[in-house]
Design a protein around this motif. Structure first.
Motif, PDB file in Angstrom:
ATOM      1  N   MET B 123       0.781  -0.689   0.063  1.00 42.87           N
ATOM      2  CA  MET B 123       0.250   0.044  -0.035  1.00 42.87           C
ATOM      3  C   MET B 123       1.005   1.583   0.053  1.00 42.87           C
ATOM      4  O   MET B 123       2.164   0.937   0.349  1.00 42.87           O
ATOM      5  CB  MET B 123      -0.915   0.090   1.608  1.00 42.87           C
ATOM      6  CG  MET B 123      -2.354  -0.883   1.159  1.00 42.87           C
ATOM      7  SD  MET B 123      -3.662  -0.174   0.210  1.00 42.87           S
ATOM      8  CE  MET B 123      -3.330  -1.680  -1.583  1.00 42.87           C
ATOM      9  N   PRO B 124       0.630   2.195  -0.208  1.00 45.70           N
ATOM     10  CA  PRO B 124       1.363   3.699  -0.587  1.00 45.70           C
ATOM     11  C   PRO B 124       1.880   3.892   0.611  1.00 45.70           C
ATOM     12  O   PRO B 124       3.094   4.828   0.567  1.00 45.70           O
ATOM     13  CB  PRO B 124       0.231   5.094  -0.870  1.00 45.70           C
ATOM     14  CG  PRO B 124      -0.756   3.719  -1.690  1.00 45.70           C
ATOM     15  CD  PRO B 124      -0.946   2.321  -1.195  1.00 45.70           C
ATOM     16  N   TRP B 125       1.653   3.659   1.592  1.00 52.75           N
ATOM     17  CA  TRP B 125       1.658   4.329   2.831  1.00 52.75           C
ATOM     18  C   TRP B 125       3.176   3.181   3.796  1.00 52.75           C
ATOM     19  O   TRP B 125       3.197   3.949   4.328  1.00 52.75           O
ATOM     20  CB  TRP B 125       0.920   4.676   3.940  1.00 52.75           C
ATOM     21  CG  TRP B 125       0.295   3.518   4.299  1.00 52.75           C
ATOM     22  CD1 TRP B 125       0.710   1.536   5.005  1.00 52.75           C
ATOM     23  CD2 TRP B 125      -0.478   2.629   4.328  1.00 52.75           C
ATOM     24  NE1 TRP B 125      -0.054   1.053   5.212  1.00 52.75           N
ATOM     25  CE2 TRP B 125      -1.134   1.478   4.436  1.00 52.75           C
ATOM     26  CE3 TRP B 125      -1.315   3.344   3.378  1.00 52.75           C
ATOM     27  CZ2 TRP B 125      -2.126   0.966   4.648  1.00 52.75           C
ATOM     28  CZ3 TRP B 125      -2.896   2.276   2.950  1.00 52.75           C
ATOM     29  CH2 TRP B 125      -3.489   1.132   3.656  1.00 52.75           C
ATOM     30  N   GLN B 126       3.108   2.213   2.537  1.00 50.66           N
ATOM     31  CA  GLN B 126       4.325   1.776   3.054  1.00 50.66           C
ATOM     32  C   GLN B 126       5.696   1.301   3.570  1.00 50.66           C
ATOM     33  O   GLN B 126       5.442   2.306   1.303  1.00 50.66           O
ATOM     34  CB  GLN B 126       3.707  -0.014   3.537  1.00 50.66           C
ATOM     35  CG  GLN B 126       2.519  -0.995   4.161  1.00 50.66           C
ATOM     36  CD  GLN B 126       1.937  -2.433   3.471  1.00 50.66           C
ATOM     37  OE1 GLN B 126       2.176  -1.856   2.185  1.00 50.66           O
ATOM     38  NE2 GLN B 126       1.878  -2.791   4.190  1.00 50.66           N
ATOM     39  N   SER B 127       6.776   1.478   3.985  1.00 46.15           N
ATOM     40  CA  SER B 127       8.484   1.502   3.000  1.00 46.15           C
ATOM     41  C   SER B 127       8.727   0.515   2.318  1.00 46.15           C
ATOM     42  O   SER B 127       8.349  -0.893   2.436  1.00 46.15           O
ATOM     43  CB  SER B 127       8.410   1.674   4.244  1.00 46.15           C
ATOM     44  OG  SER B 127       8.933   0.713   4.240  1.00 46.15           O
TER      45      SER B 127
END
Lengths: 153, 159
Positions: B123-127
């Motif tokens: 997901m976009p917030w995961q590094s």
């Protein structure tokens, strides 16, 4: 009544996909740590060392005087957008084409001479660097006149 | 009871209006580090490279010299949508091998990177998780001839 109509309109627009809020992240290739490029020395480092330190390049092309340019790059972006229409096209193309330099890619271009020794290192957007390197040199009138004089002699 | 019914209706509505998806896109077959290992600069010819790795994706003429590219691209995309909010994440990585030949079609350099296997559904917030991919030491001429390519994803080497 008007408020109800407006609310119904907004609800309808949202439910059919006319309005959407998108948070998109897209990345291409693994970033190169800058520390891996700092030990390269112009005139001393070889292509073998560059390939060993940075891996396989994304692009290779010929430069004037028999020089060769090798480019490494990556792309990573996060965008937040509001769309007011039905999305018919993906906001980020996941595919990657080697056939032309992707203008979103930034990274390093290393040039080597005919002896495979490092000539220069450039950092930035690969497409811009490639354009700069491929640009024809400006016409040198004095040089052209000299050549013509020599040919006439 | 009324509150429970409302909660159930809301949950059901949210479930109906949400969706998620994953997709994967690949180009060419994965490259083999073992096959690349068979290439020996100074000994292997262009014909032998073609026999080992097959036809390249691209041939670049470099004056009297040349370079061939082999590649494999893997892009993974994951998305999640709730009513009007959409989250999309795309991670594209490649396996790449460049082989360089002199004017006599003799192999002079090989550069390889194996990262395609490391692409992830996120997901976009995961590094992003990037494996250590590049050999740290600087080879001299002798060690360069014997440098090995780490197996699996995230390896790169040159010979």
């Amino acid at each position: 009544m008007k408020r109800l109509s407006l609310a119904a309109l907004v609800a309808a627009a949202c439910s059919v996909g006319c309005v959407s809020l998108q948070w998109n992240r897209s990345s291409l290739h693994q970033p190169i740590d800058e520390s891996r490029t700092t030990h390269f020395q112009i005139g001393a480092s070889s292509m073998t060392e560059a390939l060993y330190g940075l891996g396989a390049p994304l692009y290779v092309w010929e430069l004037p005087r028999g020089h060769v340019a090798l480019a490494w790059g990556w792309f990573d972006s996060r965008t937040l957008s509001v769309q007011l229409s039905i999305p018919t096209k993906s906001p980020a193309d996941p595919s990657f084409q080697f056939s032309q330099i992707d203008n979103r890619l930034r990274g390093y271009v290393l040039a080597f001479d005919q002896e495979d020794q490092l000539v220069f290192v450039k950092r930035g957007y690969l497409a811009e660097i490639a354009d700069e390197l491929r640009r024809r040199p400006s016409f040198d009138v004095e040089r052209a006149e000299e050549v013509l004089r020599n040919e006439a002699d | 009871m009324i509150q429970l019914t409302r909660l159930a209706v809301c949950t059901l509505a949210l479930a109906c209006f949400s969706s998620c998806f994953v997709s994967r896109e690949t180009t060419n077959v994965p490259l083999s580090a073992e096959l690349v290992d068979q290439l020996e600069p100074g000994r292997t010819t262009a014909t032998e490279v073609a026999e080992i790795l097959g036809a390249p994706s691209e041939v670049v003429q470099l004056g009297f010299r040349s370079a061939w590219r082999y590649d494999h691209v893997r892009a993974k995309r994951a998305g999640f949508s709730v009513i009007v909010v959409t989250l999309i994440d795309t991670d594209a990585r490649t396996d790449r091998v460049w082989v360089f030949f002199d004017e006599n079609d003799l192999l002079t350099n090989v550069g390889s990177t194996f990262q395609a296997g490391g692409s992830q559904y996120q997901m976009p917030w995961q590094s992003r998780d990037y494996p250590e991919s590049v050999a740290a030491s600087k080879p001299n001429d002798e060690s360069a001839d014997t440098a090995s390519i780490p197996a699996g994803s995230g390896g790169s080497a040159a010979r």
